[in-house]
Design a protein around this motif. Structure first.
Motif, mmCIF file in Angstrom:
data_model
loop_
_atom_site.group_PDB
_atom_site.id
_atom_site.type_symbol
_atom_site.label_atom_id
_atom_site.label_comp_id
_atom_site.label_asym_id
_atom_site.label_seq_id
_atom_site.Cartn_x
_atom_site.Cartn_y
_atom_site.Cartn_z
ATOM 1 N N UNK B 99 72.079 -40.231 -33.928
ATOM 2 C CA UNK B 99 71.488 -39.948 -32.964
ATOM 3 C C UNK B 99 72.838 -38.718 -32.420
ATOM 4 N N UNK B 233 63.799 -39.415 -23.540
ATOM 5 C CA UNK B 233 63.758 -41.062 -25.020
ATOM 6 C C UNK B 233 61.836 -41.624 -25.539
ATOM 7 N N UNK B 234 62.133 -41.802 -26.144
ATOM 8 C CA UNK B 234 60.909 -42.486 -26.757
ATOM 9 C C UNK B 234 60.815 -44.049 -26.851
ATOM 10 N N UNK B 235 59.491 -44.153 -27.773
ATOM 11 C CA UNK B 235 59.872 -45.303 -28.116
ATOM 12 C C UNK B 235 60.635 -45.202 -29.811
ATOM 13 N N UNK B 237 61.706 -47.568 -33.058
ATOM 14 C CA UNK B 237 61.838 -48.619 -33.648
ATOM 15 C C UNK B 237 62.554 -48.608 -35.503
ATOM 16 N N UNK B 245 58.007 -43.536 -34.405
ATOM 17 C CA UNK B 245 57.114 -43.861 -33.534
ATOM 18 C C UNK B 245 58.064 -42.581 -32.378
ATOM 19 N N UNK B 247 59.224 -39.363 -33.418
ATOM 20 C CA UNK B 247 58.732 -37.845 -33.339
ATOM 21 C C UNK B 247 57.806 -37.208 -31.629
ATOM 22 N N UNK B 248 58.753 -36.008 -32.113
ATOM 23 C CA UNK B 248 58.300 -34.889 -30.712
ATOM 24 C C UNK B 248 58.265 -33.427 -31.097
ATOM 25 N N UNK B 252 62.767 -35.970 -34.876
ATOM 26 C CA UNK B 252 62.810 -37.089 -35.162
ATOM 27 C C UNK B 252 63.429 -37.141 -33.479
ATOM 28 N N UNK B 255 66.752 -38.591 -35.040
ATOM 29 C CA UNK B 255 68.135 -38.747 -35.149
ATOM 30 C C UNK B 255 68.410 -36.634 -34.953
ATOM 31 N N UNK B 268 58.042 -29.716 -24.331
ATOM 32 C CA UNK B 268 58.267 -30.756 -24.027
ATOM 33 C C UNK B 268 58.098 -31.295 -22.284
ATOM 34 N N UNK B 274 52.959 -36.442 -23.998
ATOM 35 C CA UNK B 274 53.234 -34.924 -25.346
ATOM 36 C C UNK B 274 54.044 -35.821 -26.108
#
Ligand SMILES: Cc1cc2nc3c(=O)[nH]c(=O)nc-3n(C[C@H](O)[C@H](O)[C@H](O)COP(=O)(O)OP(=O)(O)OC[C@H]3O[C@@H](n4cnc5c(N)ncnc54)[C@H](O)[C@@H]3O)c2cc1C
Ligand code: SF4
Ligand code: SF4
Ligand code: FES
Lengths: 371, 274
Positions: B99, B233-235, B237, B245, B247-248, B252, B255, B268, B274
């Motif tokens: 990240x 923060x998002x899920x 994997x 998972x 993706x926003x 991503x 990254x 967002x 979203x």
């Protein structure tokens, strides 16, 4: 000068299969299973869906007998080549628990060398999109990369389209332009049943060794071009891609999402059949002794509630937000992320949606309510 | 050719485990094989518990002394609760770092305002350490920290040091009579922070609503969205852009983020689901 445009007899396709097999390729091609076209390993051209055509509309698929013994007059089924390059379920690694350590073992499978026979324009585009995702980004996926490396591709120019096709809007077909070793155009009339073969690579030329051919004439070329043109002209479905990313990004709160959400079952079929959808999840497991753990990766879908789960609940609870996520990503955000649309216009998601939701209609509705 | 497998963890030994409060703990991790490890403040690792699962956890130590690695974790579910039971000498899997990072270099010569909620302090602690080590490179530095209750506060033994060199303020959502500090949401601390709006960078980490309201409050104080940084923060994997998972919008988070400018995330943070 060597010739790149040849005519072979239709039955000589068997020789292409044979040569591929003797070069160590497993030959994967369309065949019929449970009344649909699937991709599977076959070695005899008699296992092709000879003399079949398909009928497809929103939520509807039917295979039926054709008046002519053509080899490739059907279009795409629920399967795509994705299942070979980006398998539905793979083990990523295993670990053994040691006294004070763990021993990680990477998966070093040697996948078989595969030859894909009968790859259509939209499908070549889908493969090239997944190449972009898995091979040409910051990280390279070793699983995709090892499987992709040795693929031999025999492409086919579609001589027929169905009502769900819209490759012309996405500029992926029906003519196959690049990304193959050999391409075929099937020509069947009262006098002959032949293929016009285009040779695109040296590998392709090697596979044609010992196969009787004649050099294609200007007239043969014209006949083939006309077949492709007629197919293109028969395609009625359209997706207007102009400024589509902006349209989607600006319409998160468009009321038309509510309407589609009322019909969508959140069943995930559309994402499973889509040849470009790449999302996965992982499963961590241990064996009964608790000494060996494994990590598996399998296809996942943004239509499930687990997909967006973070501590406390899912980010996308409503069906509306999940359908919106899919469409905005597929047709919009992919452009930012990968420089290409995530849709190749194959129509699979339309056919295999149990309630017949049509991606092209959704874009139309959004445009009508734009603002 | 055998490709480097980005999904394969390295082994790390638990050197120390300290409880920060009843559900939050800090792990000190030493690599078993790896010799070096470089990261930037704001980056995260994927921590793997044998057979159970893998979770994204920010690195919360000193990036100029990257090893041993420090991770502060809140036990909320299957994997993190199992991690809470780790003891010195246990071995876990770790992949990283992943990240984007906080703008510590861009912030040099500027005032800095750091606003954190709850565990959001962990991903910003490397920034605090960096600023403390290069204090003369920065202007006024404010640290505003909101926790649910006084008992939920973490890193208590560092507070004195922070008080000394930074404008450090804390607030809690609710407290018993014993607490004589501020009570309320963290935005209430913003008036206490002193900064020159035209020469300031803000770094915010906490729940999305908190980041949104803090950003709005800072804009009222004269900051523009390019001067405000948030961590999303998002899920997750995979952490390498393959599982989809996180993706926003056009990104991503694993990254392209987790650290973004508020300008990129404003849209967002304003939308739901979203
Ligand atoms: C970039 C980033 C940095 C983070 N840094 C920290 C940190 O420094 N300290 C800390 O305590 N927590 C941090 N988190 C949150 C942490 O990843 C989750 O709390 C953790 O995944 C929960 O896993 P679980 O198995 O215990 O919970 P469960 O509820 O059992 O979760 C099941 C699965 O859902 C997913 N999941 C659940 N919650 C989250 C979440 N919040 N974020 C991403 N995936 C989730 C995980 O894949 C998990 O395996 C961070 C998350 C991200 C994305
Ligand atoms: S979104 Fe639908 S039409 Fe487009 S590529 Fe995927 S399955 Fe085919
Ligand atoms: S759009 Fe159709 S196929 Fe896709 S999740 Fe909804 S109901 Fe299923
Ligand atoms: S965590 Fe898998 S794509 Fe970001």
């Amino acid at each position: 000068m060597e010739n790149n445009s040849l005519i072979i007899l239709a039955e000589s396709l068997q020789l292409i299969f044979d040569n591929l097999n003797s070069f160590g390729y497993q030959t994967i091609a369309p065949t019929i299973s449970e009344n649909t076209i699937v991709y599977d390993q076959i070695t005899k051209i008699s296992d092709l869906p000879i003399g079949y055509i398909d009928e497809q509309t929103g939520g509807h698929y039917r295979l039926k007998k054709h008046s002519k013994p053509t080899f490739f007059s059907y279009t795409v089924g629920a399967n795509s080549w994705k299942k070979y390059l980006h398998p539905p379920k793979v083990r990523l690694w295993q670990i053994k628990r040691k006294a004070k350590a763990m021993e990680f073992v990477s998966e070093e499978t040697q996948p078989p060398k595969l030859a894909f026979i009968g790859v259509r324009g939209c499908e070549l585009a889908a493969i090239s999109i997944q190449d972009r995702v898995f091979l040409k980004d910051k990280f390279v996926d070793p699983i995709y990369s090892t499987r992709r490396k040795d693929i031999f591709i025999v492409a086919i120019n579609c001589a027929r389209a169905v009502k769900t096709c819209f490759c012309t809007s996405m500029q992926t077909g029906p003519k196959v332009e690049e990304g193959f070793d050999l391409s075929l155009t099937e020509i069947l009339d009262d006098k002959k049943h032949i293929f016009l073969v285009k040779v695109a690579t040296e590998k392709g030329r090697e596979i044609l060794k010992n196969i009787p051919y004649k050099v294609a004439t200007k007239e043969d070329e014209n006949i083939a071009e006309n077949i492709i043109k007629t197919t293109a002209q028969s395609i009625e479905k359209k997706l207007d891609t102009e400024n589509i990313k902006e349209l989607l990004y600006q319409n998160y709160e468009n009321p038309s999402w509510d309407e589609v959400a009322n019909r969508c079952l959140s069943c995930a079929n559309c994402t499973m059949v889509c040849p470009t959808c790449f999302c996965t999840t992982v499963q961590d497991t241990t064996d009964l002794t608790g000494e060996i753990a494994e990590r598996w990766r399998s296809w996942d879908s943004c239509f499930t509630s687990d997909f967006s789960y973070i501590h406390g609940g899912s980010v996308r609870v409503s069906t509306k937000s999940r359908y919106r996520q899919w469409l905005v990503h597929k047709l919009g955000a992919w452009l930012d992320q990968f420089g290409t649309s995530g849709c190749v216009g194959c129509g699979r998601c339309i056919t295999w949606c149990p309630v017949g939701i049509d991606i092209t209609e959704q874009v139309k509705t959004l445009r009508e309510n734009n603002g | 050719m055998q490709l480097l497998d980005p999904m394969l963890p390295d082994q790390f030994l638990v050197k120390r485990k300290v409880n920060e409060n009843k559900d939050t703990f800090t792990l000190t991790l030493e690599p078993l094989e790896k010799k070096s490890f470089l990261y930037q403040p704001g980056q995260f690792n994927m921590l793997y518990m044998f057979g159970l699962g893998e979770v994204a956890i920010s690195i919360s130590g000193n990036s100029e002394k990257p090893l041993p690695l420090i991770h502060t974790i809140r036990a909320v579910g299957t994997t993190t609760k199992a991690m809470q039971k780790l003891k010195k000498g246990d071995v876990i899997g770790l992949r990283g770092p992943f990240g984007s990072s906080w703008p510590i270099i861009q912030a040099k010569g500027k005032d800095v305002i750091i606003v954190v909620g709850g565990i959001g302090l962990a991903p910003l602690r490397p920034v605090i350490y960096y600023i403390l080590a290069h204090r003369q490179d920065y202007g006024r530095v404010s640290l505003l920290y909101g926790a649910r209750t006084p008992e939920d506060q973490i890193y208590l033994n560092e507070f004195a040091g922070w008080q000394e060199k930074l404008d450090f303020f804390t607030i809690v959502d609710r407290a018993s009579k014993k607490w004589n500090g501020d009570v309320g949401v963290v935005t209430r601390l913003i008036p206490k922070a002193k900064f020159n709006p035209s020469n300031t960078l803000a770094m915010i980490c906490g729940p999305e609503v908190m980041m949104r309201f803090v950003s709005l409050a800072l804009q009222d104080k004269g900051l523009i969205p390019e001067q405000i940084f948030v961590s999303m923060e998002r899920n997750m994997k995979c952490a390498i852009g393959f599982c989809g998972h996180c993706q926003l919008g056009g990104t991503f988070i694993c990254k392209d983020g987790p650290v973004f400018t508020y300008k990129e995330m404003k849209r967002y943070l304003e939308l739901r689901e979203v």
